[in-house]
Design a protein around this motif. Structure first.
Motif, PDB file in Angstrom:
ATOM      1  N   LYS A  36       8.015   9.079   6.830  1.00  0.00           N
ATOM      2  CA  LYS A  36       7.142  10.090   6.116  1.00  0.00           C
ATOM      3  C   LYS A  36       5.933   9.811   5.532  1.00  0.00           C
ATOM      4  O   LYS A  36       4.722  10.167   5.888  1.00  0.00           O
ATOM      5  CB  LYS A  36       8.056  11.178   5.298  1.00  0.00           C
ATOM      6  N   PRO A  37       6.013   8.904   4.245  1.00  0.00           N
ATOM      7  CA  PRO A  37       5.182   8.784   3.563  1.00  0.00           C
ATOM      8  C   PRO A  37       3.903   7.866   4.327  1.00  0.00           C
ATOM      9  O   PRO A  37       4.324   6.863   5.185  1.00  0.00           O
ATOM     10  CB  PRO A  37       5.585   8.006   2.359  1.00  0.00           C
ATOM     11  N   LEU A  38       2.609   8.043   4.188  1.00  0.00           N
ATOM     12  CA  LEU A  38       1.719   7.400   4.917  1.00  0.00           C
ATOM     13  C   LEU A  38       1.587   5.561   4.567  1.00  0.00           C
ATOM     14  O   LEU A  38       1.728   5.122   5.357  1.00  0.00           O
ATOM     15  CB  LEU A  38       0.302   7.649   4.457  1.00  0.00           C
ATOM     16  N   GLU A  39       2.059   5.431   3.198  1.00  0.00           N
ATOM     17  CA  GLU A  39       2.200   4.375   2.796  1.00  0.00           C
ATOM     18  C   GLU A  39       3.156   3.446   3.448  1.00  0.00           C
ATOM     19  O   GLU A  39       3.173   2.292   3.929  1.00  0.00           O
ATOM     20  CB  GLU A  39       2.047   3.967   1.297  1.00  0.00           C
ATOM     21  N   ALA A  40       4.435   4.044   3.791  1.00  0.00           N
ATOM     22  CA  ALA A  40       5.594   3.546   4.263  1.00  0.00           C
ATOM     23  C   ALA A  40       5.224   3.227   5.712  1.00  0.00           C
ATOM     24  O   ALA A  40       5.680   2.352   6.435  1.00  0.00           O
ATOM     25  CB  ALA A  40       6.451   4.506   4.387  1.00  0.00           C
ATOM     26  N   ARG A  41       4.328   3.951   6.412  1.00  0.00           N
ATOM     27  CA  ARG A  41       4.068   3.587   7.887  1.00  0.00           C
ATOM     28  C   ARG A  41       3.207   2.553   7.809  1.00  0.00           C
ATOM     29  O   ARG A  41       3.223   1.589   8.861  1.00  0.00           O
ATOM     30  CB  ARG A  41       3.458   5.025   8.686  1.00  0.00           C
ATOM     31  N   THR A  58      -6.432  -3.190  18.751  1.00  0.00           N
ATOM     32  CA  THR A  58      -7.162  -1.874  18.152  1.00  0.00           C
ATOM     33  C   THR A  58      -7.010  -2.222  16.763  1.00  0.00           C
ATOM     34  O   THR A  58      -6.581  -3.184  16.138  1.00  0.00           O
ATOM     35  CB  THR A  58      -6.537  -0.511  18.625  1.00  0.00           C
ATOM     36  N   THR A  59      -7.344  -1.069  15.913  1.00  0.00           N
ATOM     37  CA  THR A  59      -7.735  -1.246  14.389  1.00  0.00           C
ATOM     38  C   THR A  59      -6.414  -0.533  13.916  1.00  0.00           C
ATOM     39  O   THR A  59      -5.756   0.194  14.309  1.00  0.00           O
ATOM     40  CB  THR A  59      -8.830  -0.605  13.884  1.00  0.00           C
ATOM     41  N   ARG A  60      -6.213  -0.847  12.588  1.00  0.00           N
ATOM     42  CA  ARG A  60      -5.018  -0.203  11.708  1.00  0.00           C
ATOM     43  C   ARG A  60      -5.480   1.050  11.572  1.00  0.00           C
ATOM     44  O   ARG A  60      -4.509   2.130  11.579  1.00  0.00           O
ATOM     45  CB  ARG A  60      -5.224  -0.776  10.252  1.00  0.00           C
ATOM     46  N   THR A  61      -6.807   1.596  11.479  1.00  0.00           N
ATOM     47  CA  THR A  61      -7.260   2.895  11.677  1.00  0.00           C
ATOM     48  C   THR A  61      -6.620   3.982  12.947  1.00  0.00           C
ATOM     49  O   THR A  61      -5.965   4.884  12.509  1.00  0.00           O
ATOM     50  CB  THR A  61      -8.822   3.073  11.256  1.00  0.00           C
ATOM     51  N   PHE A  62      -6.967   3.317  13.949  1.00  0.00           N
ATOM     52  CA  PHE A  62      -6.569   3.750  15.104  1.00  0.00           C
ATOM     53  C   PHE A  62      -4.995   4.023  15.079  1.00  0.00           C
ATOM     54  O   PHE A  62      -4.446   5.095  15.376  1.00  0.00           O
ATOM     55  CB  PHE A  62      -7.000   3.221  16.138  1.00  0.00           C
ATOM     56  N   LEU A  63      -4.203   2.943  14.924  1.00  0.00           N
ATOM     57  CA  LEU A  63      -2.720   2.956  14.725  1.00  0.00           C
ATOM     58  C   LEU A  63      -2.174   4.119  13.840  1.00  0.00           C
ATOM     59  O   LEU A  63      -1.146   4.816  14.051  1.00  0.00           O
ATOM     60  CB  LEU A  63      -2.049   1.648  14.359  1.00  0.00           C
ATOM     61  N   VAL A  64      -2.837   4.196  12.711  1.00  0.00           N
ATOM     62  CA  VAL A  64      -2.213   4.931  11.515  1.00  0.00           C
ATOM     63  C   VAL A  64      -2.755   6.502  11.778  1.00  0.00           C
ATOM     64  O   VAL A  64      -1.934   7.517  11.829  1.00  0.00           O
ATOM     65  CB  VAL A  64      -2.540   4.357  10.124  1.00  0.00           C
ATOM     66  N   SER A  65      -4.043   6.558  12.237  1.00  0.00           N
ATOM     67  CA  SER A  65      -4.605   8.056  12.342  1.00  0.00           C
ATOM     68  C   SER A  65      -3.869   8.699  13.551  1.00  0.00           C
ATOM     69  O   SER A  65      -3.793   9.909  13.587  1.00  0.00           O
ATOM     70  CB  SER A  65      -6.017   7.976  12.345  1.00  0.00           C
ATOM     71  N   GLU A  66      -3.830   8.018  14.522  1.00  0.00           N
ATOM     72  CA  GLU A  66      -3.340   8.676  15.914  1.00  0.00           C
ATOM     73  C   GLU A  66      -1.800   8.742  15.971  1.00  0.00           C
ATOM     74  O   GLU A  66      -1.221   9.471  16.977  1.00  0.00           O
ATOM     75  CB  GLU A  66      -3.813   7.667  17.071  1.00  0.00           C
ATOM     76  N   LEU A  67      -0.912   8.125  14.939  1.00  0.00           N
ATOM     77  CA  LEU A  67       0.503   8.328  15.089  1.00  0.00           C
ATOM     78  C   LEU A  67       1.141   8.953  13.813  1.00  0.00           C
ATOM     79  O   LEU A  67       2.281   8.823  13.382  1.00  0.00           O
ATOM     80  CB  LEU A  67       1.033   7.172  15.057  1.00  0.00           C
ATOM     81  N   THR A  68       0.298  10.011  12.950  1.00  0.00           N
ATOM     82  CA  THR A  68       0.391  10.849  12.048  1.00  0.00           C
ATOM     83  C   THR A  68       1.671  11.737  12.505  1.00  0.00           C
ATOM     84  O   THR A  68       2.367  11.894  11.485  1.00  0.00           O
ATOM     85  CB  THR A  68      -0.772  11.567  11.468  1.00  0.00           C
ATOM     86  N   HIS A  69       1.778  12.184  13.542  1.00  0.00           N
ATOM     87  CA  HIS A  69       2.692  13.176  13.966  1.00  0.00           C
ATOM     88  C   HIS A  69       4.028  12.448  14.261  1.00  0.00           C
ATOM     89  O   HIS A  69       5.098  13.129  14.308  1.00  0.00           O
ATOM     90  CB  HIS A  69       2.384  13.790  15.422  1.00  0.00           C
ATOM     91  N   PHE A  70       4.447  11.286  13.834  1.00  0.00           N
ATOM     92  CA  PHE A  70       5.783  10.502  13.695  1.00  0.00           C
ATOM     93  C   PHE A  70       5.933  10.490  12.406  1.00  0.00           C
ATOM     94  O   PHE A  70       6.946   9.520  11.770  1.00  0.00           O
ATOM     95  CB  PHE A  70       5.772   9.205  14.328  1.00  0.00           C
ATOM     96  N   GLY A  71       5.561  11.259  11.584  1.00  0.00           N
ATOM     97  CA  GLY A  71       6.120  11.350  10.133  1.00  0.00           C
ATOM     98  C   GLY A  71       7.531  11.835   9.927  1.00  0.00           C
ATOM     99  O   GLY A  71       8.134  11.667   8.928  1.00  0.00           O
ATOM    100  N   TYR A  72       8.039  12.440  10.922  1.00  0.00           N
ATOM    101  CA  TYR A  72       9.646  12.907  10.975  1.00  0.00           C
ATOM    102  C   TYR A  72      10.370  11.557  10.964  1.00  0.00           C
ATOM    103  O   TYR A  72      11.667  11.483  10.830  1.00  0.00           O
ATOM    104  CB  TYR A  72      10.139  13.715  12.161  1.00  0.00           C
ATOM    105  N   LEU A  73       9.915  10.572  11.305  1.00  0.00           N
ATOM    106  CA  LEU A  73      10.444   9.044  11.289  1.00  0.00           C
ATOM    107  C   LEU A  73      10.310   8.401  10.018  1.00  0.00           C
ATOM    108  O   LEU A  73      11.336   7.882   9.308  1.00  0.00           O
ATOM    109  CB  LEU A  73      10.081   8.318  12.622  1.00  0.00           C
TER     110      LEU A  73
END
Length: 359
Positions: free
Chosen positions: A210-215, A193-208
């Motif tokens: 937090k910053p988007l760039e870190a994910r 799959t794409t980076r877009t799918f992995l990043v956008s579909e897993l945003t609710h794991f910000g508690y692990l």
């Protein structure tokens, strides 16, 4: 992988592995998305019927208490192995309220509870829920406690969750390592799959993390260390597990897939692989639907050629096929489609003679 054709075959072959036991299938899939709509069965059952030997509608709910499974969010809500649940939890949320502590204590004392049972203990009020409707405060509190890992689903009663207190445990991984494990499990479930799918579909794991760039950096670190790979296919970058592609010829088989099957769940990938747009229209007004209320993608060999709407009326399974282009005329396709209709009927507990199609 070097071509779109190879990618398409890899996605299909890897996901549709030889049928095995239910426990083994979920272990291989890592995640099975759930949905409450029955048309003609729930999504989780429609997904598993292609991958579990002699699977019947409702088997997952029946044997769930005997398996090491949990219900939880990954990239959507569904079923996953307990070990993955223990990676996702605990969540770093606020402390339990007094009413939540009361609910936990009641369930500890009385055992697994249906939401209606808890209301008899706390006399909950009707409040607006997350979807705009109304729920009792007890049910909403139970849902919240489940989302935070304090409660788990013990079993279901006619599809309704019955909760019990989850056993406490200490995470063995750091938050960053937990998020990386979630990325790997998502790739195991979805395939390339794409980076877009992995990043956008897993945003609710910000508690692990937090910053988007870190994910995003977590993902890049997995690539840099060779745990996953990045390939460009037809000018699109695909991220996948670094493992050997499954081999073998694709059989002359038709499969009616659930709208949330891993093969079709990534809608952007779907459009790239099969060159047409599939839409889930259950929540679209009838006048605006193009495919149907619960249109299910139809896979013929390694190509999704159209969709099927299946309903049970008066103990009769009625399947209407629709096609992106022309109706396949070959004898092989017609035979394979009839066999798939018979398999779907058997999965639903119907006889082959109780099937009508527009083939």
């Amino acid at each position: 992988m070097s071509s779109l054709d190879q990618l398409r075959k890899q996605v299909v072959r890897a996901s549709l592995f030889p049928a095995c036991s239910l426990a083994d299938a979920i272990d291989r899939l890592r995640f099975v998305q759930a949905d409450p709509i029955r048309s003609p069965a729930r999504a989780q059952d429609l997904i598993l019927r292609h991958r579990v030997t002699d699977y019947r509608s409702g088997d997952l709910e029946r044997v769930y208490p005997d398996l090491q499974l949990e219900e939880c969010f990954l990239y959507a809500y569904g079923f996953l192995p307990k070990e993955l649940w223990q990676v996702i939890h605990p969540k770093a949320h606020k402390k339990h309220s007094r009413s939540e502590e009361m609910i936990l204590e009641i369930i500890r004392n009385f055992g697994p509870m249906h939401p209606k049972q808890i209301e008899s203990h706390i006399a909950g009020k009707r409040v607006r829920n997350y979807w705009g409707g109304f729920s009792r405060t007890g049910k909403m509190s139970m849902d919240s406690l489940h989302n935070r890992g304090a409660l788990r689903i013990a079993h279901r009663n006619r599809g309704i969750r019955v909760y019990e207190v989850a056993e406490p445990f200490e995470p063995s991984l750091s938050k960053k390592e937990r998020f990386k494990a979630i990325l790997l499990s998502t790739l195991k479930s979805m395939g390339p799959t794409t980076r877009t799918f992995l990043v956008s579909e897993l945003t609710h794991f910000g508690y692990l993390v937090k910053p988007l760039e870190a994910r995003r950096m977590c993902l890049q670190e997995l690539i840099d260390t060779g745990q996953i790979r990045a390939d460009e296919v037809d000018s699109v970058e695909y991220i996948s597990l670094d493992q050997a592609a499954p081999k073998g010829a694709l059989s002359d088989r038709v499969r009616i897939l659930a709208p949330f099957d891993p093969i079709v769940r990534d809608r952007a990938r779907f459009e790239h692989l099969w060159n047409w747009t599939y839409r889930f229209e259950a929540y679209t007004s009838k006048a605006k639907r193009k495919l149907g209320y619960y249109a299910m993608p139809v896979l013929w060999r390694d190509w999704v050629i159209g969709w099927a709407n299946a309903n049970v009326e008066n103990e009769q399974l009625i399947i209407e096929f629709g096609y992106v282009k022309n109706h396949p005329k070959s004898r092989e396709y017609r035979k394979a489609a009839k066999q798939e209709a018979a398999r779907l009927a058997k999965f639903l507990g119907l006889e082959q003679t109780q099937v009508q199609t527009n083939l």
